[in-house]
Design a protein around this motif. Structure first.
Motif, PDB file in Angstrom:
ATOM      1  N   LYS A   1       0.829  -1.219   0.000  1.00 31.95           N
ATOM      2  CA  LYS A   1       0.000   0.000   0.000  1.00 31.95           C
ATOM      3  C   LYS A   1       0.857   1.261   0.000  1.00 31.95           C
ATOM      4  O   LYS A   1       0.434   2.306  -0.484  1.00 31.95           O
ATOM      5  N   PHE A   2       2.054   1.171   0.532  1.00 33.82           N
ATOM      6  CA  PHE A   2       2.953   2.328   0.566  1.00 33.82           C
ATOM      7  C   PHE A   2       3.764   2.465  -0.722  1.00 33.82           C
ATOM      8  O   PHE A   2       4.294   3.529  -1.005  1.00 33.82           O
ATOM      9  N   PHE A   3       3.888   1.385  -1.459  1.00 33.34           N
ATOM     10  CA  PHE A   3       4.667   1.370  -2.701  1.00 33.34           C
ATOM     11  C   PHE A   3       3.835   0.707  -3.803  1.00 33.34           C
ATOM     12  O   PHE A   3       4.149  -0.388  -4.261  1.00 33.34           O
ATOM     13  N   PRO A   4       2.748   1.377  -4.247  1.00 30.44           N
ATOM     14  CA  PRO A   4       1.846   0.755  -5.220  1.00 30.44           C
ATOM     15  C   PRO A   4       2.467   0.559  -6.599  1.00 30.44           C
ATOM     16  O   PRO A   4       2.039  -0.309  -7.356  1.00 30.44           O
ATOM     17  N   SER A   5       3.471   1.373  -6.928  1.00 28.79           N
ATOM     18  CA  SER A   5       4.179   1.194  -8.200  1.00 28.79           C
ATOM     19  C   SER A   5       5.643   1.563  -7.994  1.00 28.79           C
ATOM     20  O   SER A   5       5.981   2.337  -7.112  1.00 28.79           O
ATOM     21  N   ASN A   6       6.497   0.997  -8.803  1.00 27.58           N
ATOM     22  CA  ASN A   6       7.946   1.245  -8.727  1.00 27.58           C
ATOM     23  C   ASN A   6       8.477   1.113  -7.303  1.00 27.58           C
ATOM     24  O   ASN A   6       9.082   2.038  -6.770  1.00 27.58           O
ATOM     25  N   PRO A   7       8.269  -0.044  -6.666  1.00 30.11           N
ATOM     26  CA  PRO A   7       8.747  -0.199  -5.290  1.00 30.11           C
ATOM     27  C   PRO A   7      10.272  -0.175  -5.227  1.00 30.11           C
ATOM     28  O   PRO A   7      10.949  -0.484  -6.207  1.00 30.11           O
ATOM     29  N   PRO A   8      10.807   0.186  -4.051  1.00 27.60           N
ATOM     30  CA  PRO A   8      12.262   0.172  -3.902  1.00 27.60           C
ATOM     31  C   PRO A   8      12.779  -1.266  -3.860  1.00 27.60           C
ATOM     32  O   PRO A   8      12.015  -2.211  -3.653  1.00 27.60           O
ATOM     33  N   ALA A   9      14.067  -1.412  -4.031  1.00 29.11           N
ATOM     34  CA  ALA A   9      14.699  -2.709  -3.800  1.00 29.11           C
ATOM     35  C   ALA A   9      14.448  -3.070  -2.338  1.00 29.11           C
ATOM     36  O   ALA A   9      14.327  -2.184  -1.488  1.00 29.11           O
ATOM     37  N   ARG A  10      14.329  -4.361  -2.067  1.00 28.85           N
ATOM     38  CA  ARG A  10      14.004  -4.750  -0.690  1.00 28.85           C
ATOM     39  C   ARG A  10      14.652  -6.078  -0.333  1.00 28.85           C
ATOM     40  O   ARG A  10      14.755  -6.974  -1.159  1.00 28.85           O
ATOM     41  N   SER A  11      15.059  -6.160   0.921  1.00 30.21           N
ATOM     42  CA  SER A  11      15.486  -7.425   1.520  1.00 30.21           C
ATOM     43  C   SER A  11      14.557  -7.674   2.699  1.00 30.21           C
ATOM     44  O   SER A  11      14.168  -6.743   3.390  1.00 30.21           O
ATOM     45  N   THR A  12      14.211  -8.926   2.904  1.00 32.13           N
ATOM     46  CA  THR A  12      13.414  -9.305   4.067  1.00 32.13           C
ATOM     47  C   THR A  12      14.173 -10.390   4.810  1.00 32.13           C
ATOM     48  O   THR A  12      14.579 -11.387   4.218  1.00 32.13           O
ATOM     49  N   VAL A  13      14.374 -10.165   6.090  1.00 35.74           N
ATOM     50  CA  VAL A  13      15.176 -11.053   6.908  1.00 35.74           C
ATOM     51  C   VAL A  13      14.354 -11.484   8.119  1.00 35.74           C
ATOM     52  O   VAL A  13      13.687 -10.655   8.743  1.00 35.74           O
ATOM     53  N   VAL A  14      14.392 -12.758   8.448  1.00 35.76           N
ATOM     54  CA  VAL A  14      13.729 -13.241   9.650  1.00 35.76           C
ATOM     55  C   VAL A  14      14.777 -13.283  10.766  1.00 35.76           C
ATOM     56  O   VAL A  14      15.864 -13.832  10.597  1.00 35.76           O
ATOM     57  N   VAL A  15      14.421 -12.667  11.890  1.00 34.99           N
ATOM     58  CA  VAL A  15      15.332 -12.567  13.030  1.00 34.99           C
ATOM     59  C   VAL A  15      14.706 -13.240  14.254  1.00 34.99           C
ATOM     60  O   VAL A  15      13.494 -13.431  14.306  1.00 34.99           O
ATOM     61  N   ALA A  16      15.514 -13.574  15.236  1.00 30.79           N
ATOM     62  CA  ALA A  16      15.015 -14.240  16.448  1.00 30.79           C
ATOM     63  C   ALA A  16      14.132 -13.308  17.273  1.00 30.79           C
ATOM     64  O   ALA A  16      13.145 -13.733  17.856  1.00 30.79           O
ATOM     65  N   ALA A  17      14.494 -12.027  17.322  1.00 30.88           N
ATOM     66  CA  ALA A  17      13.737 -11.074  18.134  1.00 30.88           C
ATOM     67  C   ALA A  17      14.139  -9.658  17.735  1.00 30.88           C
ATOM     68  O   ALA A  17      15.191  -9.448  17.120  1.00 30.88           O
ATOM     69  N   LEU A  18      13.305  -8.712  18.091  1.00 32.83           N
ATOM     70  CA  LEU A  18      13.618  -7.297  17.945  1.00 32.83           C
ATOM     71  C   LEU A  18      13.797  -6.718  19.348  1.00 32.83           C
ATOM     72  O   LEU A  18      13.465  -7.362  20.344  1.00 32.83           O
ATOM     73  N   VAL A  19      14.316  -5.512  19.446  1.00 33.67           N
ATOM     74  CA  VAL A  19      14.689  -4.969  20.758  1.00 33.67           C
ATOM     75  C   VAL A  19      13.497  -4.588  21.637  1.00 33.67           C
ATOM     76  O   VAL A  19      13.662  -4.404  22.834  1.00 33.67           O
ATOM     77  N   VAL A  20      12.326  -4.446  21.058  1.00 39.27           N
ATOM     78  CA  VAL A  20      11.132  -4.123  21.832  1.00 39.27           C
ATOM     79  C   VAL A  20      10.254  -5.373  21.918  1.00 39.27           C
ATOM     80  O   VAL A  20       9.933  -5.967  20.886  1.00 39.27           O
ATOM     81  N   PRO A  21       9.878  -5.776  23.128  1.00 38.80           N
ATOM     82  CA  PRO A  21       9.017  -6.958  23.258  1.00 38.80           C
ATOM     83  C   PRO A  21       7.733  -6.776  22.449  1.00 38.80           C
ATOM     84  O   PRO A  21       7.195  -5.675  22.355  1.00 38.80           O
ATOM     85  N   ASN A  22       7.256  -7.832  21.866  1.00 37.51           N
ATOM     86  CA  ASN A  22       6.032  -7.858  21.056  1.00 37.51           C
ATOM     87  C   ASN A  22       6.164  -7.174  19.695  1.00 37.51           C
ATOM     88  O   ASN A  22       5.188  -7.099  18.957  1.00 37.51           O
ATOM     89  N   ALA A  23       7.335  -6.660  19.367  1.00 38.65           N
ATOM     90  CA  ALA A  23       7.540  -6.090  18.026  1.00 38.65           C
ATOM     91  C   ALA A  23       7.657  -7.235  17.039  1.00 38.65           C
ATOM     92  O   ALA A  23       8.411  -8.187  17.261  1.00 38.65           O
ATOM     93  N   LYS A  24       6.895  -7.143  15.969  1.00 33.83           N
ATOM     94  CA  LYS A  24       6.900  -8.193  14.950  1.00 33.83           C
ATOM     95  C   LYS A  24       7.692  -7.800  13.715  1.00 33.83           C
ATOM     96  O   LYS A  24       8.112  -8.646  12.948  1.00 33.83           O
ATOM     97  N   VAL A  25       7.881  -6.480  13.510  1.00 39.82           N
ATOM     98  CA  VAL A  25       8.531  -6.012  12.297  1.00 39.82           C
ATOM     99  C   VAL A  25       9.291  -4.714  12.570  1.00 39.82           C
ATOM    100  O   VAL A  25       8.881  -3.893  13.397  1.00 39.82           O
ATOM    101  N   GLU A  26      10.410  -4.569  11.898  1.00 39.57           N
ATOM    102  CA  GLU A  26      11.185  -3.325  11.879  1.00 39.57           C
ATOM    103  C   GLU A  26      11.567  -3.096  10.428  1.00 39.57           C
ATOM    104  O   GLU A  26      11.958  -4.024   9.730  1.00 39.57           O
TER     105      GLU A  26
END
Length: 151
Positions: free
Chosen positions: A118-143
């Motif tokens: 929804k934020f990049f409906p056309s010509n999206p930027p290059a992207r990497s998606t990485v799965v990590v064990a945890a983020l620094v804030v509890p209950n954070a699902k995405v950064e």
């Protein structure tokens, strides 16, 4: 004894690289400027964004909220936070050239992707998606961190 000669293409490449390096060193070094989006703050260890010349490097933005704990909600909020950094720098997410998404659960990929699109409906930027064990804030699902340019 084996002798080799550099190819014309290799010599041209080296010459071009030296010319670019010389041109860059002849220019004034771009100034590093902290960028702070609306409602954000600088801490002892983090700046929301850094501008160098016409490039913008937004720090990883979390999307945690007590009101919406879904992956779609957290993705939306993380990108809204990135949008604030881009706006403060005089740009928009339409000028993002590379984003990195950190997920705590690979099963959230589809939900994240639906909100992200929804934020990049056309010509999206290059992207990497990485799965990590945890983020620094509890209950954070995405950064999400984004880099882009300022027109």
């Amino acid at each position: 004894m084996l002798t080799t000669r550099p190819s014309t293409l290799a010599l041209l490449s080296i010459t071009a690289s030296l010319g670019l390096a010389s041109a860059l060193s002849a220019q004034a070094s771009p100034e590093r400027q902290v960028v702070v989006g609306e409602g954000q703050r600088v801490s002892a260890t983090l700046s929301p964004g850094i501008r160098v010349g016409n490039m913008l490097f937004a720090s990883g933005q979390l999307g945690t909220s007590p009101n919406d704990t879904t992956i779609a909600g957290q993705t939306t909020r993380a990108l809204e936070n990135s949008e604030k950094v881009f706006k403060a720098a005089g740009s928009t997410l339409a000028n993002a050239v590379k984003c990195t998404v950190f997920l705590t659960d690979v099963k959230d990929f589809q939900g994240m992707n639906q909100a992200y699109t929804k934020f990049f409906p056309s010509n999206p930027p290059a992207r990497s998606t990485v799965v990590v064990a945890a983020l620094v804030v509890p209950n954070a699902k995405v950064e999400i961190e984004c880099q882009g340019f300022i027109p």
